[in-house]
Structures are given as C-alpha cells and as structure tokens.
Design an enzyme around this catalytic site. Structure first.
Site, mmCIF file in Angstrom:
data_model
loop_
_atom_site.group_PDB
_atom_site.id
_atom_site.type_symbol
_atom_site.label_atom_id
_atom_site.label_comp_id
_atom_site.label_asym_id
_atom_site.label_seq_id
_atom_site.Cartn_x
_atom_site.Cartn_y
_atom_site.Cartn_z
ATOM 1 N N SER A 1 -5.858 0.842 14.476
ATOM 2 C CA SER A 1 -6.377 2.207 14.468
ATOM 3 C C SER A 1 -7.376 2.439 15.598
ATOM 4 C CB SER A 1 -7.032 2.506 13.117
ATOM 5 O OG SER A 1 -7.086 3.902 12.889
ATOM 6 N N SER B 1 -7.649 9.100 10.487
ATOM 7 C CA SER B 1 -6.741 8.437 11.423
ATOM 8 C C SER B 1 -5.268 8.640 11.128
ATOM 9 C CB SER B 1 -7.060 6.931 11.483
ATOM 10 O OG SER B 1 -8.238 6.714 12.217
ATOM 11 N N LYS C 1 -3.247 9.957 13.977
ATOM 12 C CA LYS C 1 -2.615 9.094 14.983
ATOM 13 C C LYS C 1 -1.094 9.036 14.820
ATOM 14 C CE LYS C 1 -6.608 6.032 15.796
ATOM 15 N NZ LYS C 1 -7.590 6.391 14.773
#
Length: 503
Positions: free
Chosen positions: A302, A57, A60
C-alpha cells in the site's frame, strides 16, 4: 403448525451478513457492502451500494487499474544523466544534467551505478554544475487535502520526478534514520541512510540499560528539514531504525548522486535546478522495473507515493503535464472504460490519503468485476495482498488476517485504513468453486477498527455454497486491533504499511 425450511444459499448468506453488520460498533456509522457473482452478474448482497464514503487505500484499486490501462504493464520509468556541452579531455565543459521521470525505484545504489557510468565515460571533472531536471512533473509536492501532521512521515513524502528510495519497498522521498547504541547513559549514534546533507539531525537520544525495550522517536519538524531523534535504545542491542520523509525530494536525489560521483572520482563544482537543453547527449541511464512488477510493492504494501507518481505519470503520458490536475481526468476517463461511473465519485489524489476522496462500494465492485476481462488482470490480481499468507511480499497487508480459515490463501483484496475509515475490496473463491467479488467500506466508526468484521464477511464468502445449507453467521474472531492513527500505540500487524513501516 407448518415447519418452515431453513434458509439456504443466497438467502442464508444475506441473513449471515446482516448479522455480522449488526455489530454495535457500527451503530451510527456508515457500512457499505456489495457482493457480486461476476460470472452471472448477480448481486448476492447489497447494503449502501450507492452511498459515497471515504475509501482510504481502496482508492489504489482505481489508480492502479487506470495506470495499467494508460501506461501499459510494460511501462518503465527512465532516469538519465546528460552532458550539455563537449569535453576537453577528462573535463566536461558546462553542466551535467540529471533528468528524472518519476521513478520510485531509484535507490542510492542505482544513483551509484549512474555515477559509475559517468566515470567510465572518461569524465573526471564537471566544470559547471550538476543540474537536477525534475520538470517531467510539476512542482506541487503534496496532495490536496493531506493532513498537515502527516507531512513529516514517510507515507506522505513529497512527489517529484527525481527522488530516492531508501529500501526495497521503494518508499520514494524518504530516508532511513538508524540509531546505534553507545555506552549506557551515553547518546546513541544516529545516522541517515542514504547519507545526505539535505536533512539536519537533532540527536536527543540516550542509551538505556542492556535488555530494556527500545523507545525511539523520529519526528521531522513541520515545514523544516530538521529531524528530531529522541528516546532510547538499549546498550549492547541491535541498531533501531525508523523513517522520515525528506522535504525536498529533488535536492535529496541531487545530493545522493553528487556524493556518488565524488566517490567515483568525478569532481563537481556546484549544483542547481533547471531543464535539460534539447541537444544534450545521454552519457548514463537506467530504466525501472516494468509497471506490472512495480504493482507488487505498490499494492501489497500500500505504497502511497507510487500511487501519486502514477497519477502524474498518466497526466504526462496523456495530457503533456505531470500533475494531479492533468492526471486525475485521465484516471476518470480510464475508469469509465472499465465500467465505473466517475460522475458519482470524487478523486483528489491517487493513494486515498486525502479524506476528500469519495467512492461507493458498488462502483468498486464493478471495477473488480470488469477488470477480470483486461489483459493485465493476472498481474493486477497477483499484486493484491493475500489473506493469511505470512510472506510479506505475498500476504502484504493481509498476511496476519484470516489465518486458519477458508479465506486463508484464498482472499486477494486491497485493504484501506485511516482514522475512522476501514475498507477491504477484492476477490474470493467460494466453497462451491464460484469466484466472487466484494467491497466493504466502513466510515465514521468510533474506537477500535471493525476490521474483524471485514474478515468475517470475507470468511463467510469463502464458505459460501449457492446450493448449500449453511445457516448462522460465523463467529467473529476478535483480533487485537486499535485506532488507525499512526500516532497511537497499536497492534502493528493489523495496520497497513502506509501507516506502520515495520510491516
């Protein structure tokens, strides 16, 4: 014999970080770490800066920054209800169109408000059908390289221009499954919220004795709308909830909207999919919160679906196609403008859910450095999880980490986790007051996650004094963490919300 002075400042920092990274759990694995002073452009520490690795993640960070560059912090998603023909009294002749642009914040309550607007316009019957228009995006629902066994879970829900979020986290494309205990030995009552007929519940639950621990399993069968709910919930206890992805997000949104129309006294004679005629007139509409506000649940918790929706929205805004194929080149272009070299990266989705994604800690640190100059930076910085802050919507995925240290309420950083992958990249203010950016990416480790090593690095940076006399690596605090596989029993406080909903 001459006395050798103890290392200080940057030299001491390098020694200490080397000691942290000498942990035997990293033997045979990939460990990339970069620490930068953005005010002097000095690299204080570098290991594997240019070595590509799966970011999980941490991807991101790239997606969110590119979305703010492309769409702007004031961007809003719009959902409309349009009439394709004239009315005859309270009867709308022809079809009613529900048109979406990817809004992940559309809950059942928002569809209810849209239905109320339709009723308030005087419509009491639709002679044709309710047509779902999800053509703002393409019809590819899942990202490249996503694991087939993730498909039933809420964190890998299908992407559509029309979706429903069951909660304030805006987990688009998923639904809540609630099991309420009955009498001991009897099945629990299982319902889906929001109510919908697009998933089929196979209830195999039992009610266990009062005071026992709940043990609920929610598993949607692969490629199916059948959700098997099994296990037990204790008698006289509170309802137990879990989540499931819904395989057809567009049908899910249509179903929830039609139920809302009927609750407001509007009769519907069918449903379908299609595109809205150019001369259709809007009779109800809503706009989402602005992108700068959406950044908070997106980054703090997230949220994978937000990332993928934003990639497709970038493609639509810049290239006229709401697809990964159109959106990912836009992401690369915007990253280049932020000082990141997309030629040394590979991005196949926006969330990092795919193990085909590949980045370097050096490029992540450059993004963090250069983003500080962008007008949207403060909103982006504020949306990052904050170490040790117990408020879920402030601390996010870092709220139980680095408590009682100099990093608490200091480190603002994005977490990342997949099986064999852990990452942490963000900002910290050192003890001498200087801002630092850092990126830590671990890959290919075996056994439990070395997340505590990430924390030790961040804490050491919070203690850093460029002219000071610190010496000796800090003691690594052994947090009770386990493997990142969502099917494994783990300490849930240590995992990202993209894996464990209870956070």
């Amino acid at each position: 014999m001459p006395i050798t002075a103890a290392p200080t400042g940057p030299d001491a920092l390098r020694i200490d970080l080397d000691k942290i990274l000498a942990d035997p759990r990293l033997d045979g694995s990939h460990a990339g770490v970069v620490v930068r002073d953005p005010e002097t452009d000095e690299v204080l520490y570098s290991r594997g800066a240019d070595d590509r690795a799966v970011p999980a993640s941490n991807l991101k960070l790239l997606t969110s920054a590119a979305a703010l560059e492309t769409l702007g912090p004031d961007y809003r998603f719009r959902t409309e209800v349009l009439a394709g023909s004239e009315r005859l009294g309270p009867v709308l002749l022809g079809n009613l169109y529900l048109r979406g642009t990817g809004d992940p914040t559309t809950t059942a309550a928002e569809y209810d408000r849209l239905a109320a607007q339709v009723a308030e316009s005087g419509v009491r019957e639709v002679s044709g059908k309710v047509i779902a228009d999800a053509s703002w995006f393409d019809d590819v629902p899942l990202g490249f390289g996503w694991a087939w066994d993730d498909e039933p879970y809420y964190y890998a829900a299908p992407i559509s221009a029309l979706s429903v979020s069951p909660n304030g986290d805006f987990d688009a494309g998923s639904a809540t499954v609630r099991a309420t205990p009955g009498a001991e030995g009897e099945p629990a009552e299982v319902v889906v919220e929001p109510a919908t007929g697009v998933v089929e519940i196979d209830n195999r639950t039992t009610t266990s004795e009062a005071g026992s621990e709940p043990n609920l399993s929610v598993q949607r069968e692969h490629g199916s709308n059948r959700v098997v709910v099994s296990g037990s919930v204790p008698a006289e206890g509170a309802p137990v909830e879990d989540y499931t992805s819904v395989p057809d997000s567009t049908s899910y949104a249509t179903d929830v909207f039609i139920r809302a129309l009927e609750a407001h006294g509007v009769k519907v004679n069918g449903r379908g999919t299609g595109t809205t005629p150019p001369d259709a007139r809007a009779i109800a509409s809503r706009e989402s919160i602005p992108l700068r506000e959406l950044m908070v649940p997106f980054m703090k918790l997230s949220n994978n679906m937000h990332a993928e929706i934003l990639v497709k929205a970038m493609g639509r805004a810049s290239g006229g196609a709401g697809s990964w194929d159109a959106g990912l080149p836009v992401l690369a272009e915007k990253l280049r403008g932020l000082g990141v070299d997309p030629a040394v990266l590979r991005t196949v989705d926006g969330s990092g859910l795919s193990t085909a994604d590949s980045v370097t800690p050096g490029q992540l640190s450059l993004l963090l450095d250069n983003a500080r100059q962008r007008p949207w930076f403060q909103s982006w910085y504020d949306a990052l999880p904050v170490a040790g802050n117990p408020d879920r919507i402030v601390g996010g995925t870092l709220r139980s980490r680095m408590t009682g240290t100099r990093a608490e309420n200091n480190v603002h950083a994005k977490t990342g986790s997949l099986t064999g992958v852990s990452s942490l990249s963000g900002y910290v203010t050192a003890a001498d007051g200087r801002p630092l950016v850092f990126s830590v990416v671990f890959n290919d480790f075996l056994g439990s996650s070395p997340r505590d090593l990430e924390d030790a690095i961040a804490v050491r940076l919070a203690e850093y004094d460029g002219a000071g006399t610190q010496q000796g690596a800090p003691r690594v605090r052994r947090a009770p963490v386990a493997a990142d596989d969502p099917g494994t029993a783990v300490d849930e406080s240590a995992l990202e919300c993209s894996w464990v909903k209870s956070c």
